[in-house]
Design a protein around this motif. Structure first.
Motif, mmCIF file in Angstrom:
data_model
loop_
_atom_site.group_PDB
_atom_site.id
_atom_site.type_symbol
_atom_site.label_atom_id
_atom_site.label_comp_id
_atom_site.label_asym_id
_atom_site.label_seq_id
_atom_site.Cartn_x
_atom_site.Cartn_y
_atom_site.Cartn_z
ATOM 1 N N GLU A 120 -2.399 1.642 20.290
ATOM 2 C CA GLU A 120 -3.419 1.638 19.236
ATOM 3 C C GLU A 120 -2.795 1.864 17.857
ATOM 4 O O GLU A 120 -3.170 1.219 16.883
ATOM 5 C CB GLU A 120 -4.489 2.706 19.515
ATOM 6 N N ALA A 121 -1.843 2.796 17.795
ATOM 7 C CA ALA A 121 -1.172 3.072 16.520
ATOM 8 C C ALA A 121 -0.462 1.818 16.018
ATOM 9 O O ALA A 121 -0.545 1.482 14.827
ATOM 10 C CB ALA A 121 -0.182 4.223 16.686
ATOM 11 N N GLU A 122 0.226 1.140 16.902
ATOM 12 C CA GLU A 122 0.925 -0.091 16.506
ATOM 13 C C GLU A 122 -0.064 -1.129 15.975
ATOM 14 O O GLU A 122 0.170 -1.757 14.942
ATOM 15 C CB GLU A 122 1.702 -0.653 17.691
ATOM 16 N N LYS A 132 -1.803 -3.939 11.077
ATOM 17 C CA LYS A 132 -2.872 -4.458 10.201
ATOM 18 C C LYS A 132 -2.704 -3.960 8.768
ATOM 19 O O LYS A 132 -3.141 -4.612 7.820
ATOM 20 C CB LYS A 132 -4.247 -4.059 10.724
ATOM 21 N N LEU A 133 -2.095 -2.795 8.629
ATOM 22 C CA LEU A 133 -1.875 -2.211 7.291
ATOM 23 C C LEU A 133 -0.506 -2.604 6.718
ATOM 24 O O LEU A 133 -0.099 -2.060 5.691
ATOM 25 C CB LEU A 133 -1.999 -0.686 7.371
ATOM 26 N N ASN A 134 0.184 -3.521 7.414
ATOM 27 C CA ASN A 134 1.510 -3.988 6.996
ATOM 28 C C ASN A 134 2.522 -2.851 6.862
ATOM 29 O O ASN A 134 3.371 -2.854 5.974
ATOM 30 C CB ASN A 134 1.432 -4.784 5.683
ATOM 31 N N TYR A 135 2.415 -1.918 7.758
ATOM 32 C CA TYR A 135 3.334 -0.784 7.781
ATOM 33 C C TYR A 135 4.676 -1.262 8.335
ATOM 34 O O TYR A 135 4.710 -2.088 9.261
ATOM 35 C CB TYR A 135 2.725 0.316 8.665
ATOM 36 N N PRO A 136 5.788 -0.769 7.814
ATOM 37 C CA PRO A 136 7.105 -1.234 8.275
ATOM 38 C C PRO A 136 7.329 -0.979 9.772
ATOM 39 O O PRO A 136 7.002 0.091 10.293
ATOM 40 C CB PRO A 136 8.085 -0.406 7.441
ATOM 41 N N MET A 151 0.846 -1.177 0.000
ATOM 42 C CA MET A 151 0.000 0.000 0.000
ATOM 43 C C MET A 151 0.892 1.242 0.000
ATOM 44 O O MET A 151 1.846 1.318 0.750
ATOM 45 C CB MET A 151 -0.884 -0.047 1.266
ATOM 46 N N SER A 152 0.577 2.204 -0.822
ATOM 47 C CA SER A 152 1.385 3.416 -0.928
ATOM 48 C C SER A 152 1.224 4.292 0.307
ATOM 49 O O SER A 152 0.270 4.148 1.079
ATOM 50 C CB SER A 152 0.971 4.216 -2.167
#
Length: 195
Positions: free
Chosen positions: A83-85, A90-94, A1-2
């Motif tokens: 919560e941020a983590e 879930k969004l596969n953020y690095p 995801m961009s």
């Protein structure tokens, strides 16, 4: 995801939570605080030449925990990082970027002493404070309606919040907010006998 898609998704998540009946602060926390913090965070990110993505995401999520559950308000910076983590995983953020966002959220509060380690965290702490100074009616609403303070206690609480906010601003933010800060303090001091 961009980056743009992730930021947009987080914006949707936070705004939806702001619209929820469970949000004790009302939708105004979105329109009069979160959106303003994001605006100032972007402005400072450009001035300080820092990671705009981390700054935008952190600005969107910095108060998320207390919006989701008012009982978390006193330690919303800690719960907000958790919560941020959860959201970002879930969004596969690095992972390294998740840690940067968490650090920004953990150190954004003026009433909690935590060393600011990065320029991104400085942007969020300053942008949050700038929004407090810029939108005094939101603080008055919080003091008198949500926290049910009397006139003098509410005025004192707002003035102290504004002063704490000023004290956590970086020099670039102080330059932007000087006139608004002076005006706010002048009004709060001139309308009561307790200062």
């Amino acid at each position: 995801m961009s980056q743009q898609m992730i930021t947009k998704k987080i914006e949707q998540i936070v705004e939806e939570q702001c619209k929820a009946d469970t949000n004790a602060f009302g939708y105004g926390i979105w329109t009069h605080h979160i959106v303003v913090v994001v605006k100032y965070a972007r402005m400072l990110a450009h001035r300080l030449d820092v990671d705009l993505e981390i700054v935008e995401i952190s600005a969107l999520l910095h108060d998320y925990a207390s919006i989701k559950d008012k009982e978390l308000y006193k330690e919303h910076h800690i719960h907000g990082a958790t919560e941020a983590e959860r959201i970002l995983k879930k969004l596969n953020y690095p992972i390294e970027k998740i840690e940067a966002v968490k650090d920004c959220i953990l150190s954004h509060r003026g009433s909690v002493s935590k060393k600011i380690k990065t320029k991104e965290a400085l942007c969020i702490a300053s942008a949050d404070a700038m929004a407090h100074i810029d939108y005094i009616p939101s603080l008055l609403h919080l003091a008198y309606v949500k926290l049910e303070m009397d006139t003098d206690d509410g005025a004192k609480w707002v003035r102290e919040k504004i002063e704490r906010s000023w004290n956590k601003l970086c020099p670039e933010a102080r330059e932007i907010m000087l006139d608004k800060y002076n005006s706010a303090i002048s009004v709060l001091k001139s309308n009561t006998n307790i200062f």
